[in-house]
Scaffold this motif. Structure first.
Motif, short mmCIF file in Angstrom:
data_model
loop_
_atom_site.label_atom_id
_atom_site.label_comp_id
_atom_site.label_asym_id
_atom_site.label_seq_id
_atom_site.Cartn_x
_atom_site.Cartn_y
_atom_site.Cartn_z
N UNK A 125 51.89 73.24 78.18
CA UNK A 125 51.91 72.04 79.01
C UNK A 125 50.54 71.84 79.64
N UNK A 126 49.97 70.66 79.40
CA UNK A 126 48.66 70.31 79.98
C UNK A 126 48.85 69.24 81.04
N UNK A 127 48.33 69.54 82.25
CA UNK A 127 48.30 68.56 83.33
C UNK A 127 46.82 68.30 83.64
N UNK A 133 49.67 69.23 62.01
CA UNK A 133 49.34 70.59 62.42
C UNK A 133 48.10 70.62 63.32
N UNK A 134 47.16 69.71 63.09
CA UNK A 134 45.97 69.67 63.93
C UNK A 134 46.32 69.36 65.38
N UNK A 135 47.19 68.38 65.56
CA UNK A 135 47.66 68.02 66.91
C UNK A 135 49.18 68.07 66.89
N UNK A 136 49.77 69.12 67.46
CA UNK A 136 51.23 69.27 67.39
C UNK A 136 51.95 68.19 68.18
N UNK A 137 53.22 67.99 67.85
CA UNK A 137 54.05 67.01 68.57
C UNK A 137 54.10 67.36 70.05
N UNK A 138 54.19 66.34 70.88
CA UNK A 138 54.19 66.57 72.33
C UNK A 138 55.02 65.51 73.03
N UNK A 139 55.58 65.89 74.17
CA UNK A 139 56.25 64.94 75.06
C UNK A 139 55.22 64.43 76.06
N UNK A 192 55.75 55.24 68.41
CA UNK A 192 55.68 56.41 69.28
C UNK A 192 54.81 56.13 70.50
N UNK A 193 55.17 56.73 71.62
CA UNK A 193 54.39 56.59 72.85
C UNK A 193 53.11 57.40 72.76
N UNK A 194 53.21 58.62 72.18
CA UNK A 194 52.06 59.50 72.06
C UNK A 194 51.44 59.34 70.67
N UNK A 195 50.31 58.64 70.59
CA UNK A 195 49.63 58.44 69.32
C UNK A 195 48.85 59.70 68.95
N UNK A 196 49.24 60.34 67.87
CA UNK A 196 48.51 61.52 67.40
C UNK A 196 48.27 61.37 65.90
N UNK A 197 47.22 62.02 65.38
CA UNK A 197 46.91 61.90 63.95
C UNK A 197 47.91 62.68 63.10
N UNK A 198 48.67 61.99 62.27
CA UNK A 198 49.66 62.62 61.39
C UNK A 198 49.35 62.27 59.95
N UNK A 199 50.08 62.88 59.02
CA UNK A 199 49.90 62.60 57.60
C UNK A 199 48.89 63.54 56.96
N UNK A 200 48.77 63.44 55.63
CA UNK A 200 47.86 64.29 54.88
C UNK A 200 46.41 63.88 55.12
N UNK A 203 51.42 64.66 82.27
CA UNK A 203 51.47 65.89 81.49
C UNK A 203 51.66 65.60 80.01
N UNK A 204 51.20 66.53 79.19
CA UNK A 204 51.49 66.56 77.76
C UNK A 204 52.11 67.92 77.47
N UNK A 205 53.35 67.92 76.95
CA UNK A 205 54.12 69.13 76.69
C UNK A 205 54.18 69.34 75.18
N UNK A 206 53.37 70.28 74.66
CA UNK A 206 53.22 70.47 73.21
C UNK A 206 54.23 71.46 72.66
N UNK A 207 54.75 71.13 71.47
CA UNK A 207 55.60 72.04 70.69
C UNK A 207 54.69 72.83 69.75
N UNK A 208 54.48 74.11 70.03
CA UNK A 208 53.53 74.93 69.28
C UNK A 208 54.18 75.79 68.21
N UNK A 209 55.44 75.50 67.85
CA UNK A 209 56.13 76.30 66.85
C UNK A 209 56.27 77.73 67.33
N UNK A 210 55.91 78.69 66.48
CA UNK A 210 55.95 80.09 66.93
C UNK A 210 54.66 80.50 67.64
N UNK A 211 53.72 79.55 67.74
CA UNK A 211 52.48 79.79 68.48
C UNK A 211 51.39 80.51 67.72
#
Length: 409
Positions: A86-88, A126-132, A175-183, A55-63
């Motif tokens: 949550x994506x399974x 913001x493009x790919x939010x933080x996730x567990x 980090x375990x989950x590699x996502x694109x961050x930064x400007x 699973x990937x459990x995303x933090x979407x802020x206020x959505x």
């Protein structure tokens, strides 16, 4: 030892060191299609083997910035002030697609990120939010980011290594989950590049935004030897992006990248530099907690002054004048503790760090300095006020009189 036993041991050691025992690599591709007509980006995450991830459990802020979710497998959206998704994935090749709004406005009418018909300035966070990430054992995700640009848009810049025209390798060892961050910046751009030490530096902005790209590179070249002397970690790549009004009139560091409003002076009338301050944030990466924001903010502002001074860009008279201003601006501050400190508290933190540096140099006969405390803090996963005091006193070799203050209670 019998020949048969030796052979068995040798075979066992060879097997343990062979690639068979290495983690299984599974591709995770990010595809970002920029849609200026709707002020959105369509983001698609594709797993070459969905069974690698439970699973990937995303933090979407206020959505409110994310919409139109479509998934291969199960997708569970929990709305609210702290929305989560949550994506399974399905077992075979699996994708998750959604849309994210790019422009983020502020109350004063400026923008933290913005998309226009000819360019987009945004953060990968913001493009790919933080996730567990919950993945199978023995799996290593190999991540890439690819942009699909609108017709006529020329290029895209990120702080990640480029492996194709609009494709980048995403690899964050912390980090375990590699996502694109930064400007990130895409569109009709003007860019200047150079190599400083071990770092490839790119300064870029949309055309017509008034970015003084050569001025930025000149200031960086001027202070870089001092930066190298202070900070033990040097990024392979540094991206500096700029934008004019109505972009937010400030500066902000992100992963290996800096945003700088083009109207900001590179060095202010008082002698401080927003660019050098954010550079110290990028190189330092101090993670503070327990209401100890004063540590990272104080360090950044301290070195914004100190690096320019050490490079020969600030006279002793200018330094003393700036110190007097910091003292005056912070005279009413009674505490440095807080989750987010204000400018007066930052000024007080700088004064405290300057006093601590003098104390360290005096008590160690100039063998140690605040630089040693900074390097120690950089090696910690996170630092709070108590840990900072312990670190400083370990550098001094005894208790610190400067840090025996009610400001830190």
């Amino acid at each position: 030892m019998a020949v048969g036993v030796r052979r068995a041991l040798a075979f066992g050691l060879l097997a343990l060191s062979s690639p068979v025992w290495a983690a299984k690599k599974v591709d995770l591709d990010y595809h970002v299609r920029l849609l200026p007509q709707s002020d959105q980006a369509e983001v698609r995450l594709t797993l070459a083997q969905g069974s690698a991830v439970r699973s990937l459990d995303f933090d979407l802020g206020d959505g409110s910035h994310y919409s139109d979710f479509k998934a291969d497998g199960q997708w569970q959206l929990t709305p609210g002030k702290q929305a989560r998704g949550v994506w399974r994935p399905t077992a075979d090749k699996a994708s998750l697609t959604y849309r994210v709004r790019i422009s983020h406005g502020r109350k004063n009418g400026s923008f933290d990120s913005r998309m226009t018909p000819s360019w987009a300035l945004m953060r990968g966070d913001d493009l790919v939010p933080a996730a567990k990430l919950d993945q199978q054992d023995g799996i290593e995700l190999v991540s890439r980011l690819e942009f699909e640009l609108p017709a006529g848009w020329k290029s895209v810049e990120t702080a990640w290594p480029r492996i194709g025209k609009n494709t980048f390798r995403i690899d964050n060892v912390s980090r375990l989950f590699d996502r694109p961050t930064g400007w990130m910046l895409a569109g009709h751009l003007g860019s200047r590049r150079t190599r400083l030490g071990e770092t490839e530096v790119t300064v870029t902005s949309p055309q017509g935004q008034g970015m003084r790209r050569m001025d930025v590179l000149t200031l960086l070249t001027f202070v870089w030897p001092q930066v190298q002397a202070v900070f033990p970690r040097h990024p392979n790549k540094l991206l500096i992006v700029g934008g004019n009004d109505p972009m937010w009139r400030g500066s902000l560091a992100a992963r290996e990248s800096i945003y700088l409003n083009t109207r900001l002076p590179l060095v202010s009338e008082s002698g401080t530099s927003a660019l050098v301050r954010e550079l110290a944030q990028v190189f330092g990466r101090i993670n503070d907690n327990q209401r100890s924001d004063w540590i990272s903010e104080g360090f950044a502002e301290y070195y914004a002054i100190e690096l320019v001074r050490r490079a020969g860009g600030m006279s002793d008279e200018r330094y003393e004048s700036l110190h007097s201003k910091l003292t005056k601006d912070s005279q009413k501050v009674s505490t440095l503790r807080g989750e987010q400190i204000n400018p007066a508290q930052v000024a007080k933190a700088v004064v405290l760090l300057q006093e601590l540096d003098r104390e360290i140099r005096l008590k160690t006969r100039n063998k140690r300095s605040l630089d040693d405390v900074l390097r120690g803090a950089m090696h910690l996963e996170s630092v709070d006020t108590k840990a900072f005091i312990q670190l400083a006193e370990s550098v001094i070799g005894e208790s610190s009189r400067v840090l025996e203050t009610g400001l830190l209670q």
